[in-house]
Design an enzyme around this catalytic site. Sequence first.
Site, mmCIF file in Angstrom:
data_model
loop_
_atom_site.group_PDB
_atom_site.id
_atom_site.type_symbol
_atom_site.label_atom_id
_atom_site.label_comp_id
_atom_site.label_asym_id
_atom_site.label_seq_id
_atom_site.Cartn_x
_atom_site.Cartn_y
_atom_site.Cartn_z
ATOM 1 N N ARG A 118 0.868 -1.099 -0.146
ATOM 2 C CA ARG A 118 -0.071 -0.145 0.072
ATOM 3 C C ARG A 118 0.828 1.394 0.114
ATOM 4 O O ARG A 118 0.287 2.333 0.417
ATOM 5 C CB ARG A 118 -1.017 0.097 1.392
ATOM 6 C CG ARG A 118 -2.069 -1.062 1.190
ATOM 7 C CD ARG A 118 -3.075 -0.879 2.099
ATOM 8 N NE ARG A 118 -4.037 -1.896 1.942
ATOM 9 C CZ ARG A 118 -3.647 -3.159 2.554
ATOM 10 N NH1 ARG A 118 -2.634 -3.300 3.381
ATOM 11 N NH2 ARG A 118 -4.447 -4.404 2.244
ATOM 12 N N GLU A 182 8.100 20.853 -23.844
ATOM 13 C CA GLU A 182 7.384 20.972 -22.607
ATOM 14 C C GLU A 182 7.944 22.141 -21.570
ATOM 15 O O GLU A 182 7.230 22.837 -20.934
ATOM 16 C CB GLU A 182 7.537 19.761 -21.718
ATOM 17 C CG GLU A 182 7.138 18.250 -22.166
ATOM 18 C CD GLU A 182 5.527 18.165 -21.926
ATOM 19 O OE1 GLU A 182 4.901 19.183 -21.343
ATOM 20 O OE2 GLU A 182 4.938 17.295 -22.247
ATOM 21 N N ARG A 238 -3.917 22.722 -12.067
ATOM 22 C CA ARG A 238 -2.929 22.168 -12.611
ATOM 23 C C ARG A 238 -3.322 21.802 -14.146
ATOM 24 O O ARG A 238 -2.620 21.294 -14.912
ATOM 25 C CB ARG A 238 -2.915 20.732 -11.919
ATOM 26 C CG ARG A 238 -1.807 20.051 -12.340
ATOM 27 C CD ARG A 238 -1.504 18.666 -11.439
ATOM 28 N NE ARG A 238 -0.605 17.774 -11.816
ATOM 29 C CZ ARG A 238 0.250 16.928 -11.132
ATOM 30 N NH1 ARG A 238 -0.281 16.675 -9.878
ATOM 31 N NH2 ARG A 238 1.082 15.972 -11.670
HETATM 32 N N1 LIG Z 1 3.714 11.458 -14.364
HETATM 33 C C1 LIG Z 1 3.717 12.250 -14.969
HETATM 34 O O1 LIG Z 1 3.243 13.408 -14.491
HETATM 35 C C2 LIG Z 1 4.246 12.382 -16.412
HETATM 36 C C3 LIG Z 1 4.325 13.751 -17.028
HETATM 37 C C4 LIG Z 1 4.884 13.718 -18.411
HETATM 38 C C5 LIG Z 1 5.243 12.451 -19.023
HETATM 39 N N2 LIG Z 1 4.819 11.333 -18.364
HETATM 40 C C6 LIG Z 1 5.238 9.952 -19.079
HETATM 41 O O2 LIG Z 1 6.771 9.865 -19.195
HETATM 42 C C7 LIG Z 1 6.716 9.044 -20.348
HETATM 43 C C8 LIG Z 1 7.862 9.675 -21.453
HETATM 44 O O3 LIG Z 1 9.239 9.795 -20.513
HETATM 45 P P1 LIG Z 1 10.470 10.152 -21.440
HETATM 46 O O4 LIG Z 1 10.328 11.205 -22.489
HETATM 47 O O5 LIG Z 1 11.421 10.457 -20.614
HETATM 48 O O6 LIG Z 1 10.601 8.806 -22.242
HETATM 49 P P2 LIG Z 1 11.463 7.462 -21.794
HETATM 50 O O7 LIG Z 1 11.562 6.958 -20.327
HETATM 51 O O8 LIG Z 1 10.958 6.326 -22.959
HETATM 52 O O9 LIG Z 1 13.154 7.729 -22.158
HETATM 53 C C9 LIG Z 1 13.333 8.072 -23.532
HETATM 54 C C10 LIG Z 1 14.419 7.142 -23.864
HETATM 55 O O10 LIG Z 1 15.595 7.906 -23.650
HETATM 56 C C11 LIG Z 1 16.602 6.771 -22.774
HETATM 57 N N3 LIG Z 1 17.318 7.682 -21.687
HETATM 58 C C12 LIG Z 1 16.913 7.871 -20.421
HETATM 59 N N4 LIG Z 1 17.755 8.461 -20.020
HETATM 60 C C13 LIG Z 1 18.873 8.736 -20.906
HETATM 61 C C14 LIG Z 1 20.172 9.315 -20.808
HETATM 62 N N5 LIG Z 1 20.448 9.855 -19.721
HETATM 63 N N6 LIG Z 1 20.817 8.971 -21.698
HETATM 64 C C15 LIG Z 1 20.366 8.259 -22.770
HETATM 65 N N7 LIG Z 1 19.635 7.913 -23.004
HETATM 66 C C16 LIG Z 1 18.256 7.977 -21.936
HETATM 67 C C17 LIG Z 1 15.467 5.847 -22.261
HETATM 68 O O11 LIG Z 1 15.905 4.489 -22.054
HETATM 69 C C18 LIG Z 1 14.634 5.683 -23.605
HETATM 70 O O12 LIG Z 1 15.120 5.082 -24.494
HETATM 71 C C19 LIG Z 1 5.597 8.726 -20.875
HETATM 72 O O13 LIG Z 1 5.247 7.384 -20.578
HETATM 73 C C20 LIG Z 1 4.679 9.680 -20.507
HETATM 74 O O14 LIG Z 1 3.357 9.304 -20.303
HETATM 75 C C21 LIG Z 1 4.515 11.288 -17.216
HETATM 76 ZN ZN LIG Z 2 3.392 16.372 -21.521
#
Ligand SMILES: NC(=O)c1ccc[n+]([C@@H]2O[C@H](COP(=O)([O-])OP(=O)(O)OC[C@H]3O[C@@H](n4cnc5c(N)ncnc54)[C@H](O)[C@@H]3O)[C@@H](O)[C@H]2O)c1
Ligand SMILES: [Zn+2]
Length: 360
Positions: A118, A182, A238
């Site tokens: 939890r 973003e 938000r």
């Molecule tokens: N929780 C929230 O509030 C929120 C907000 C925005 C987005 N998201 C979510 O986030 C996700 C997208 O995240 P993202 O854009 O970080 O994508 P991701 O986590 O898929 O990362 C993108 C790629 O970069 C690689 N990577 C990560 N760090 C690296 C580094 N330092 N050097 C080289 N490669 C690296 C990863 O392994 C991956 O292949 C989506 O699923 C989205 O829904 C969540």
């Molecule tokens: Zn977004």
Amino acid sequence: MDPIRLDVDTPSRRYTLTLGHGLLDRLAPLLDEADVPARRFVVSNALVWRLHGSRLASAGLDRPILLADGERHKQMPGVSRVHDALIRANAERSSALITFGGGVIGDMAGFAAATYLRGIALVHVPTTLLAQVDSAIGGKVGVNHPLGKNLIGAFHQPHAVFIDTSVLATLPRREFRAGLYEVIKYGMTSSPGLFDRVAHDLAAVFARDPQVLTALITESCRIKATVVAADEREAGLRRILNFGHTAGHALEAVTKYRRFRHGEAVAYGMLVAAELSVLRGALADLDRKALADLIASLGPLPSIADVSASQMIDAMQHDKKMVGGRLHFVLPTAIGATTIVDDVADSEIRTALDKVGFRK
Ligand SMILES: NC(=O)c1ccc[n+]([C@@H]2O[C@H](COP(=O)([O-])OP(=O)(O)OC[C@H]3O[C@@H](n4cnc5c(N)ncnc54)[C@H](O)[C@@H]3O)[C@@H](O)[C@H]2O)c1
Ligand SMILES: [Zn+2]
């Protein structure tokens, strides 16, 4: 340089974001200072671990739980894998889970932390620009369902967030740009200063100059922290952070999450919202053009020439941002200001989509 600290003061938890270049090399003492429970588990993926894992291993975090890389793996089986590993290791309620990766790892492992016994303590160490400015802050965790994105999840605020800009050196350019859209979003919704700074310092941003990046990330985090503190559960304020996301999510869905990085789709979504706002006389065309120019200056986006307005409108109507059957749009009214409307007619959306370049 001393690390920068920002507090996020939400009703459910107060925590600190610590930002700095090279923080990872001092992670163990930083975790101790933040009172992170001593029994710590790390979740990452093979790529991130290969690039940067040795810096955590030297802090005693040398046995990561590794999940598959990629948005298509952000599903329940990944969460179960983390649960399995925690159960096998007899992790107690007083353990901590550290996520080390982009938004996919943060969301998926964060959901595992929210649900194991939890809820156990969660620490985010985000490694993409998008995760550093957005997903690591605010407590949204979760996974996709085969029928839709982010349908399964929870609010679970982290115990602490550590943002090390040095890991961005290895981020592929496309991922880096996706995060920058973003940042532009924050500028458009909340900060003309941030908007101008991206435009003005673009060469240094792309060179990943630590000082310039730290300034951009700090300002973005400050905006997200302020908004989340005022409205943890997205009942009001938000929602402004959904600027660009109504059409953006639709574009991701229509193209089956394959063509666009999330930020790229949001870039198109921001252009659509800005066109809508101009059509309604709520935004000066000069401001719309400034946004379009800044987005264009980051480089070309994947094509939308084959995506039709009807496909987009259908997809928008399936989005979570429908409230009481009405589609909501966050419309910019100036650089740094927005309004939320729920009375946009399909014909207006069609005109805006056409102006941005979608197929009729
Ligand atoms: N929780 C929230 O509030 C929120 C907000 C925005 C987005 N998201 C979510 O986030 C996700 C997208 O995240 P993202 O854009 O970080 O994508 P991701 O986590 O898929 O990362 C993108 C790629 O970069 C690689 N990577 C990560 N760090 C690296 C580094 N330092 N050097 C080289 N490669 C690296 C990863 O392994 C991956 O292949 C989506 O699923 C989205 O829904 C969540
Ligand atoms: Zn977004």
